[in-house]
Motif scaffolding. Sequence first.
Motif, PDB file in Angstrom:
ATOM      1  N   ALA A   1       0.834  -1.206   0.000  1.00  0.00           N
ATOM      2  CA  ALA A   1       0.000   0.000   0.000  1.00  0.00           C
ATOM      3  C   ALA A   1       0.870   1.257   0.000  1.00  0.00           C
ATOM      4  O   ALA A   1       0.569   2.226  -0.703  1.00  0.00           O
ATOM      5  CB  ALA A   1      -0.948   0.004   1.191  1.00  0.00           C
ATOM      6  N   ALA A   2       1.951   1.235   0.764  1.00  0.00           N
ATOM      7  CA  ALA A   2       2.859   2.385   0.803  1.00  0.00           C
ATOM      8  C   ALA A   2       3.484   2.635  -0.568  1.00  0.00           C
ATOM      9  O   ALA A   2       3.608   3.791  -1.007  1.00  0.00           O
ATOM     10  CB  ALA A   2       3.940   2.171   1.859  1.00  0.00           C
ATOM     11  N   ALA A   3       3.860   1.568  -1.265  1.00  0.00           N
ATOM     12  CA  ALA A   3       4.448   1.718  -2.597  1.00  0.00           C
ATOM     13  C   ALA A   3       3.440   2.307  -3.581  1.00  0.00           C
ATOM     14  O   ALA A   3       3.775   3.202  -4.370  1.00  0.00           O
ATOM     15  CB  ALA A   3       4.970   0.370  -3.094  1.00  0.00           C
ATOM     16  N   TRP A   4       2.205   1.844  -3.525  1.00  0.00           N
ATOM     17  CA  TRP A   4       1.170   2.383  -4.408  1.00  0.00           C
ATOM     18  C   TRP A   4       0.853   3.836  -4.054  1.00  0.00           C
ATOM     19  O   TRP A   4       0.627   4.669  -4.937  1.00  0.00           O
ATOM     20  CB  TRP A   4      -0.091   1.521  -4.371  1.00  0.00           C
TER      21      TRP A   4
ATOM     22  N   SER B   1      -1.682   9.444  -3.451  1.00  0.00           N
ATOM     23  CA  SER B   1      -2.882   9.425  -2.600  1.00  0.00           C
ATOM     24  C   SER B   1      -2.739   8.288  -1.601  1.00  0.00           C
ATOM     25  O   SER B   1      -2.093   7.282  -1.901  1.00  0.00           O
ATOM     26  CB  SER B   1      -4.147   9.198  -3.434  1.00  0.00           C
ATOM     27  N   PRO B   2      -3.361   8.411  -0.427  1.00  0.00           N
ATOM     28  CA  PRO B   2      -3.279   7.328   0.559  1.00  0.00           C
ATOM     29  C   PRO B   2      -3.870   6.035  -0.015  1.00  0.00           C
ATOM     30  O   PRO B   2      -4.907   6.059  -0.687  1.00  0.00           O
ATOM     31  CB  PRO B   2      -4.130   7.823   1.723  1.00  0.00           C
ATOM     32  N   MET B   3      -3.198   4.926   0.247  1.00  0.00           N
ATOM     33  CA  MET B   3      -3.664   3.617  -0.199  1.00  0.00           C
ATOM     34  C   MET B   3      -3.589   2.658   0.987  1.00  0.00           C
ATOM     35  O   MET B   3      -2.767   2.843   1.884  1.00  0.00           O
ATOM     36  CB  MET B   3      -2.807   3.099  -1.364  1.00  0.00           C
ATOM     37  N   TYR B   4      -4.443   1.651   0.962  1.00  0.00           N
ATOM     38  CA  TYR B   4      -4.562   0.705   2.068  1.00  0.00           C
ATOM     39  C   TYR B   4      -4.633  -0.707   1.515  1.00  0.00           C
ATOM     40  O   TYR B   4      -4.987  -0.919   0.354  1.00  0.00           O
ATOM     41  CB  TYR B   4      -5.821   1.006   2.891  1.00  0.00           C
TER      42      TYR B   4
ATOM     43  N   ILE C   1      -5.381  -3.661  -2.818  1.00  0.00           N
ATOM     44  CA  ILE C   1      -4.820  -2.367  -2.471  1.00  0.00           C
ATOM     45  C   ILE C   1      -5.809  -1.347  -3.011  1.00  0.00           C
ATOM     46  O   ILE C   1      -6.143  -1.370  -4.200  1.00  0.00           O
ATOM     47  CB  ILE C   1      -3.429  -2.149  -3.119  1.00  0.00           C
ATOM     48  N   PHE C   2      -6.288  -0.467  -2.140  1.00  0.00           N
ATOM     49  CA  PHE C   2      -7.369   0.437  -2.502  1.00  0.00           C
ATOM     50  C   PHE C   2      -7.189   1.775  -1.794  1.00  0.00           C
ATOM     51  O   PHE C   2      -6.380   1.911  -0.886  1.00  0.00           O
ATOM     52  CB  PHE C   2      -8.716  -0.185  -2.126  1.00  0.00           C
ATOM     53  N   HIS C   3      -8.006   2.753  -2.209  1.00  0.00           N
ATOM     54  CA  HIS C   3      -7.913   4.087  -1.618  1.00  0.00           C
ATOM     55  C   HIS C   3      -8.959   4.326  -0.520  1.00  0.00           C
ATOM     56  O   HIS C   3      -8.655   4.841   0.540  1.00  0.00           O
ATOM     57  CB  HIS C   3      -8.062   5.158  -2.695  1.00  0.00           C
ATOM     58  N   SER C   4     -10.208   3.992  -0.788  1.00  0.00           N
ATOM     59  CA  SER C   4     -11.251   4.260   0.201  1.00  0.00           C
ATOM     60  C   SER C   4     -12.338   3.201   0.112  1.00  0.00           C
ATOM     61  O   SER C   4     -12.287   2.306  -0.721  1.00  0.00           O
ATOM     62  CB  SER C   4     -11.846   5.666   0.002  1.00  0.00           C
TER      63      SER C   4
END
Length: 165
Positions: free
Chosen positions: A111-114, A120-123, A137-140
């Motif tokens: 997620a940090a790499a994306w 934009s924050p990714m999780y 891996i997604f944003h929201s």
Amino acid sequence: MHPLDALFDWLPDCDFGVMDHGFVPHGRDYSFVVESSMGKDPGRHQVQFTHVAELSYVTAVADDVWAKSWGEAFVDYQSWLDSGEPDGYVWGTCWSLAWPGIRAIEQSAKAAAWAARLGSPMYEAEIETDRFRISLIFHSLRWAKVSDEAATVSSVVIPLSSQGR
């Protein structure tokens, strides 16, 4: 705060049904229709992961069970019944039980790499059922209740009572 934290306010982290899932027509977001008979808001909900940059799917069905479940009778529940309920995994139930369930992957290197690539924050999250494991891996995250229907899951999940302890 991980976006799944808000989801866990009403959805249990396991023992819910995944009734349907897939990319939405525009192809950016991934949607699950889940059914729960427990938690703060039982029923069916659409849970949509937005801005999905990476997704992996792997079967959770064991190799030897796959071999026993290869025939077409296993993809249609009535055909399976008509075949004498042969041993194997019945794909034709057309839903799967979340176990061990859904979890947030904290401190995710993926997620940090994306996030660095996209600005934009990714999780990262993982959902595992009796049928599959999906990592994304997604944003929201967003969700909406679609019905009060909970009959499928409530027929197989029996909540543990805290009475008598």
